[in-house]
Design a protein around this motif. Sequence first.
Motif, PDB file in Angstrom:
ATOM      1  N   LEU A   1     -48.962  63.393  18.142  1.00 16.01           N
ATOM      2  CA  LEU A   1     -47.660  62.781  17.909  1.00 16.01           C
ATOM      3  C   LEU A   1     -47.580  62.176  16.514  1.00 16.01           C
ATOM      4  CD1 LEU A   1     -47.140  61.079  21.346  1.00 16.01           C
ATOM      5  CD2 LEU A   1     -45.845  62.986  20.432  1.00 16.01           C
TER       6      LEU A   1
ATOM      7  N   PHE B   1     -44.272  59.335  27.723  1.00 21.30           N
ATOM      8  CA  PHE B   1     -44.561  58.707  26.426  1.00 21.30           C
ATOM      9  C   PHE B   1     -43.467  57.731  25.998  1.00 21.30           C
ATOM     10  CE2 PHE B   1     -43.170  63.194  25.500  1.00 21.30           C
ATOM     11  CZ  PHE B   1     -41.903  62.909  25.020  1.00 21.30           C
TER      12      PHE B   1
ATOM     13  N   GLN C   1     -29.117  61.782  28.014  1.00 21.32           N
ATOM     14  CA  GLN C   1     -29.506  62.863  28.921  1.00 21.32           C
ATOM     15  C   GLN C   1     -29.560  62.372  30.372  1.00 21.32           C
ATOM     16  OE1 GLN C   1     -33.629  63.967  28.752  1.00 21.32           O
ATOM     17  NE2 GLN C   1     -33.113  65.984  27.958  1.00 21.32           N
TER      18      GLN C   1
ATOM     19  N   ARG D   1     -37.566  60.586  35.071  1.00 15.66           N
ATOM     20  CA  ARG D   1     -36.895  61.675  35.775  1.00 15.66           C
ATOM     21  C   ARG D   1     -37.731  62.162  36.963  1.00 15.66           C
ATOM     22  NH1 ARG D   1     -33.057  63.792  32.340  1.00 15.66           N
ATOM     23  NH2 ARG D   1     -32.194  64.697  34.235  1.00 15.66           N
TER      24      ARG D   1
ATOM     25  N   GLY E   1     -36.144  56.805  34.287  1.00 18.40           N
ATOM     26  CA  GLY E   1     -36.341  57.242  32.903  1.00 18.40           C
ATOM     27  C   GLY E   1     -37.311  58.416  32.827  1.00 18.40           C
TER      28      GLY E   1
ATOM     29  N   ILE F   1     -28.915  68.378  22.219  1.00 19.99           N
ATOM     30  CA  ILE F   1     -29.448  67.549  23.311  1.00 19.99           C
ATOM     31  C   ILE F   1     -30.381  68.369  24.208  1.00 19.99           C
ATOM     32  CG2 ILE F   1     -27.496  67.889  24.930  1.00 19.99           C
ATOM     33  CD1 ILE F   1     -29.299  64.526  24.321  1.00 19.99           C
TER      34      ILE F   1
ATOM     35  N   PRO G   1     -51.235  71.803  29.026  1.00 17.01           N
ATOM     36  CA  PRO G   1     -51.284  70.343  29.187  1.00 17.01           C
ATOM     37  C   PRO G   1     -50.058  69.655  28.604  1.00 17.01           C
ATOM     38  CG  PRO G   1     -52.752  71.056  27.440  1.00 17.01           C
ATOM     39  CD  PRO G   1     -52.218  72.301  28.070  1.00 17.01           C
ATOM     40  N   LYS G   2     -49.729  68.497  29.178  1.00 19.95           N
ATOM     41  CA  LYS G   2     -48.560  67.753  28.712  1.00 19.95           C
ATOM     42  C   LYS G   2     -48.896  66.299  28.444  1.00 19.95           C
ATOM     43  CE  LYS G   2     -44.621  70.304  30.231  1.00 19.95           C
ATOM     44  NZ  LYS G   2     -43.279  70.242  30.783  1.00 19.95           N
ATOM     45  N   ASN G   3     -48.161  65.738  27.502  1.00 20.36           N
ATOM     46  CA  ASN G   3     -48.152  64.285  27.361  1.00 20.36           C
ATOM     47  C   ASN G   3     -47.119  63.766  28.344  1.00 20.36           C
ATOM     48  OD1 ASN G   3     -49.940  63.918  25.132  1.00 20.36           O
ATOM     49  ND2 ASN G   3     -48.343  64.670  23.764  1.00 20.36           N
TER      50      ASN G   3
ATOM     51  N   TYR H   1     -34.217  68.427  23.715  1.00 20.72           N
ATOM     52  CA  TYR H   1     -35.083  67.365  24.242  1.00 20.72           C
ATOM     53  C   TYR H   1     -35.685  67.795  25.571  1.00 20.72           C
ATOM     54  CZ  TYR H   1     -33.973  63.704  20.904  1.00 20.72           C
ATOM     55  OH  TYR H   1     -33.888  62.953  19.765  1.00 20.72           O
ATOM     56  N   PRO H   2     -36.932  67.380  25.836  1.00 15.40           N
ATOM     57  CA  PRO H   2     -37.503  67.660  27.158  1.00 15.40           C
ATOM     58  C   PRO H   2     -36.773  66.839  28.223  1.00 15.40           C
ATOM     59  CG  PRO H   2     -38.943  66.177  25.933  1.00 15.40           C
ATOM     60  CD  PRO H   2     -37.843  66.588  24.997  1.00 15.40           C
ATOM     61  N   VAL H   3     -36.914  67.231  29.485  1.00 14.58           N
ATOM     62  CA  VAL H   3     -36.298  66.472  30.578  1.00 14.58           C
ATOM     63  C   VAL H   3     -37.144  65.232  30.816  1.00 14.58           C
ATOM     64  CG1 VAL H   3     -35.600  66.506  33.000  1.00 14.58           C
ATOM     65  CG2 VAL H   3     -35.376  68.563  31.606  1.00 14.58           C
ATOM     66  N   GLY H   4     -36.722  64.116  30.272  1.00 17.45           N
ATOM     67  CA  GLY H   4     -37.518  62.896  30.354  1.00 17.45           C
ATOM     68  C   GLY H   4     -38.645  62.947  29.336  1.00 17.45           C
ATOM     69  N   PRO H   5     -39.321  61.828  29.188  1.00 18.20           N
ATOM     70  CA  PRO H   5     -40.341  61.740  28.140  1.00 18.20           C
ATOM     71  C   PRO H   5     -41.660  62.411  28.507  1.00 18.20           C
ATOM     72  CG  PRO H   5     -40.155  59.648  29.273  1.00 18.20           C
ATOM     73  CD  PRO H   5     -39.146  60.563  29.906  1.00 18.20           C
ATOM     74  N   GLN H   6     -41.648  63.712  28.706  1.00 18.68           N
ATOM     75  CA  GLN H   6     -42.876  64.465  28.882  1.00 18.68           C
ATOM     76  C   GLN H   6     -42.756  65.763  28.086  1.00 18.68           C
ATOM     77  OE1 GLN H   6     -43.093  62.561  32.001  1.00 18.68           O
ATOM     78  NE2 GLN H   6     -40.979  62.882  32.625  1.00 18.68           N
ATOM     79  N   TYR H   7     -43.814  66.065  27.358  1.00 17.78           N
ATOM     80  CA  TYR H   7     -43.730  67.232  26.477  1.00 17.78           C
ATOM     81  C   TYR H   7     -45.098  67.853  26.354  1.00 17.78           C
ATOM     82  CZ  TYR H   7     -41.793  70.058  22.701  1.00 17.78           C
ATOM     83  OH  TYR H   7     -41.340  71.098  21.939  1.00 17.78           O
ATOM     84  N   GLU H   8     -45.122  69.115  25.888  1.00 20.84           N
ATOM     85  CA  GLU H   8     -46.413  69.787  25.755  1.00 20.84           C
ATOM     86  C   GLU H   8     -47.329  68.949  24.864  1.00 20.84           C
ATOM     87  OE1 GLU H   8     -45.885  73.226  22.605  1.00 20.84           O
ATOM     88  OE2 GLU H   8     -44.274  73.296  24.089  1.00 20.84           O
ATOM     89  N   ALA H   9     -48.596  68.896  25.268  1.00 20.21           N
ATOM     90  CA  ALA H   9     -49.539  68.016  24.599  1.00 20.21           C
ATOM     91  C   ALA H   9     -49.702  68.405  23.133  1.00 20.21           C
ATOM     92  CB  ALA H   9     -50.887  68.068  25.320  1.00 20.21           C
ATOM     93  N   GLY H  10     -49.897  67.431  22.304  1.00 22.68           N
ATOM     94  CA  GLY H  10     -50.086  67.678  20.883  1.00 22.68           C
ATOM     95  C   GLY H  10     -50.251  66.368  20.166  1.00 22.68           C
TER      96      GLY H  10
ATOM     97  N   ARG I   1     -37.457  68.398  14.470  1.00 23.24           N
ATOM     98  CA  ARG I   1     -36.576  67.457  15.164  1.00 23.24           C
ATOM     99  C   ARG I   1     -35.517  68.209  15.960  1.00 23.24           C
ATOM    100  NH1 ARG I   1     -36.825  62.582  15.470  1.00 23.24           N
ATOM    101  NH2 ARG I   1     -34.789  62.588  16.458  1.00 23.24           N
TER     102      ARG I   1
ATOM    103  N   PHE J   1     -32.541  60.254  24.975  1.00 24.80           N
ATOM    104  CA  PHE J   1     -33.103  60.295  26.335  1.00 24.80           C
ATOM    105  C   PHE J   1     -32.152  59.609  27.325  1.00 24.80           C
ATOM    106  CE2 PHE J   1     -37.276  61.137  24.276  1.00 24.80           C
ATOM    107  CZ  PHE J   1     -37.609  62.258  25.015  1.00 24.80           C
TER     108      PHE J   1
END
Lengths: 399, 99
Positions: free
Chosen positions: B29, A214, A227, A103, A101, B15, A209-211, B18-27, B11, A224
């Motif tokens: 939420l 999550f 994908q 990736r 999940g 498709i 920086p990244k989260n 969406y980022p590749v998997g659940p990781q995205y630039e910090a911010g 939003r 997700f």
Amino acid sequence: MENLKTNKIFISGDEAVAHGVRLSRPHVIAAYPITPQTITVERLSEMVENGELDSDYMHVESEHSALSAAMGASSVGARTFTATSSQGLLYMVEAMHYASGGRYPIVMMNANRSVALPWSIYGDQRDSLSQLDSGWIQVYVEDAQEALDMMIQAYKIAEHAKVLTPMMVNLDGFILTHTYEMVEIPDQAMVDKFLPVFETPNKMCFENPKNMAFSSQPDDNTEFKYQQNQAMFDAIEVIEQTEKEFGELFGRNYQSMVEEINCDDADAVLVTLGSITGTVRVVMEQLRARGLKVGILKIRYMRPFPEKEIMALSHKIKAIGVIDKDISFGYEGTIFTNVNSALAKSNASIFKKNFIGGLGGRDITKAEIEKMYHDLLAGITSNNQKTVEFFNLKVETND
Amino acid sequence: MERPVKKDFKRPTHINDYPVGPQYEAGHLAETNASWRSVRPVVDNDKCINCLICYMVCPDGTIMKTDGKISVDYDYCKGCGVCAHECPKDAIAMVKEEL
């Protein structure tokens, strides 16, 4: 002349895996020893200790920790390796879904071994086949050379930007892990040429920086997962391309998703997974010499699944048998379920049979394989056999 | 020390958004994340000497400077009271939230 340049050594399947991993230069290895995988991780720790391999070898207290540690390292761009078997694989399961999940393109070796109870250290494929839905690419190898070669290919496939999915390389416990064979050790410079540096999209840095990893609400979860599924389908093309490049560079070609052996004019085909293919090759050739039109479909990848190849094959043949060193209790063998689904989509009306056996390390003999071929050929004209059959029970049953 | 800028969240419509998997630039939420606060820190800026210990110890990064004075971002402060406990001048009082 090329043969003179070969660098073959006499090693076990476990050692072949260790060499394949060494040549792939992982940054982090986190693994917990378990029979029959132990020699692989022992060799790797020796390679790190004596400086042959520049890698951080993390000593962990369990398989769950091993995969979790590999995930942490992989998430920020390290090339990672772990290895396990049987109960160890099942202990990893929670983290396996996390890794796919997330990736994170971790490469894992799994020594196929029976799962308890009854406790058994010997081989079958019930461990990894129970994990087809965990989101990992699964490949199964036939011999030690293929094991080594697939470790190198696995990193290239898993780390591809279109894939970014962890990959499990399966080899049959003892039959492959502990059998010694002559194995060609590829040249490091050629492996470096073949295998690019892993570029993660998730580098941990202060500037950007990244989260990481999550959670998601119902609004996004399906997307997700869509994908992830798409990446697995995209992996098929990457596998084919990687296989081609590997063949050109190293001179060994494994024919991608499946290997078809004498299928073009075959009446009956046996579907195999892993080391049993070797024995079936021998029987198939003996029967061919007697004029019987028999072939083999060696499935290499269970995920993604070679649906296209099986659908195409179904129009050429009259009977198909699936050997499962696995049983999904209350139904049938898992390989059979998967093959049968592809056959249903191709509307093929051919004779089908599922042979269940080789569980907990029981040998599958040439005589048994020959009988399977005869069952399939008989089934073409008269369909009065059971579809799913335990083929090597040693006692009478109440059926 | 400035109040963090909240980025507008659009939003995804494709498709590939969406980022590749659940990781995205910090911010951030969430627009606000403080609904369970039962007591709020109130800064007495006359007592405050701008030593910034509260800024250092705040586990949620909600202490900021507004016009040169220490203040609290109540959209995110969870009311844990660490700032008040650590303040060397007792310049922060924990005041019960009115329900």
